[in-house]
Enzyme design. Structure first.
Site, PDB file in Angstrom:
ATOM      1  N   SER A   1       0.856  -1.201   0.000  1.00  0.00           N
ATOM      2  CA  SER A   1       0.000   0.000   0.000  1.00  0.00           C
ATOM      3  C   SER A   1       0.882   1.238   0.000  1.00  0.00           C
ATOM      4  O   SER A   1       2.012   1.212   0.510  1.00  0.00           O
ATOM      5  CB  SER A   1      -0.862   0.010   1.266  1.00  0.00           C
TER       6      SER A   1
ATOM      7  N   TYR B   1      -1.142  -0.838  10.470  1.00  0.00           N
ATOM      8  CA  TYR B   1      -1.345  -1.151   9.039  1.00  0.00           C
ATOM      9  C   TYR B   1      -0.139  -0.677   8.234  1.00  0.00           C
ATOM     10  O   TYR B   1       0.407  -1.428   7.410  1.00  0.00           O
ATOM     11  CB  TYR B   1      -2.631  -0.472   8.562  1.00  0.00           C
TER      12      TYR B   1
END
Ligand SMILES: NC(=O)c1ccc[n+]([C@@H]2O[C@H](COP(=O)([O-])OP(=O)(O)OC[C@H]3O[C@@H](n4cnc5c(N)ncnc54)[C@H](OP(=O)(O)O)[C@@H]3O)[C@@H](O)[C@H]2O)c1
Length: 258
Positions: free
Chosen positions: A136, A149
């Site tokens: 990401s 995350y």
């Protein structure tokens, strides 16, 4: 050509499975929700493609190894493996949950390693193949409100970067996929504005095109990538100043939820 793809039951993985099948890959579809995988496989097979649904929990090493063995038995050697399964749970440093942090790391990072471990030796022996990890843009800096995350995605990126260099002499490619915001079940719970939000089909197209071109890093959408790359080179003091208001808003929201 045979592909194995984790997280194929929804979102980016679901769209990517269809796109790879459209390009002629036989696809092994891995995730936990079997009914969704069966429906996707039926759809791909009805369109003349070849898909094999395999129930698999990527936090369980044996489950991933068994799934890959089944895919190899039924489809043949794996040419492309995509570690796409992932979770994102709001988990700020201030309202920290160790259980959530562990879950995020187990699915996103260890899940990728289990797939890597299951496919890589065969690829190296055959001196061919591609391993891709869907990380990401959030992995490029520690984002307030999403530290766990961000950390899991940074771990993926660093591992894949090293593997890319090491595996080159073996004829095995490694690709890092860094999406920005994509409209999927993962992001539909977000209550904040998501800049440059794109749909899952466009994300799948960008990934499949990047893989076909043999790109090392597949990053999209372009404006979000530029924004985060800028954030990455921002000196720490400026980064803090730019993100503190955002962090405060996230914390207030988390407090209300708890
Ligand atoms: N959407 C975004 O904006 C965005 C941005 C950047 C990166 N990403 C990354 O893109 C990937 C796909 O995300 P998405 O947005 O498509 O999310 P999604 O729609 O929630 O899909 C997540 C997928 O991961 C699978 N999964 C979760 N836990 C699993 C487990 N323990 N074992 C096996 N499969 C598991 C889910 O399948 P089951 O529940 O059926 O197991 C599902 O297929 C993730 O790695 C995510 O971090 C997403």
């Amino acid at each position: 050509m045979n592909a194995v793809l984790t997280g194929a039951s929804s979102g980016i993985g679901h769209a990517l499975a269809r796109e790879l099948a459209r390009r002629g890959y036989a696809v092994a579809l891995l995730a936990r929700r079997e009914a969704l995988l069966d429906a996707l496989a039926r759809d791909i097979n009805a369109r003349g493609g070849r898909a094999l649904p395999i129930a698999c929990d990527v936090t369980d090493r044996a489950s991933v190894h068994d799934a890959v063995a089944r895919a190899e038995r039924d489809l043949g050697p794996i040419d492309l493996a995509v570690a796409n399964a992932g979770v994102s749970v709001p988990n700020s440093a201030a309202t920290f949950s160790l259980a959530d942090a562990e879950l995020i790391m187990n699915v996103n990072y260890h899940g990728m390693l289990y797939l890597y471990d299951a496919v890589i030796r065969s690829m190296m022996e055959r001196r061919t193949g591609t391993f891709a990890g869907v990380a990401s843009l959030a992995g490029l800096r520690g984002l307030p409100g999403a530290g766990s995350y961000s950390a899991s995605k940074a771990a993926m990126q660093n591992f894949l970067e090293a593997a890319r260099v090491e595996l080159r002499p073996y004829g095995v490619r490694v690709a890092i996929v860094n999406p920005g915001f994509v409209a999927t079940p993962m992001t539909e719970k977000n209550r904040f504005r998501m800049p440059f939000l794109m749909n899952a089909d466009d994300a799948a197209l960008a990934i499949a095109n990047g893989l076909a071109k043999g790109k090392r890093v597949i990053e999209f959408p372009r404006p979000m990538s530029l924004l985060v790359r800028l954030l990455r080179v921002l000196p720490d003091a400026l980064f803090d100043r730019a993100t503190v208001p955002y962090a405060r808003r996230r914390l207030d929201r988390d407090k209300v939820k708890r």
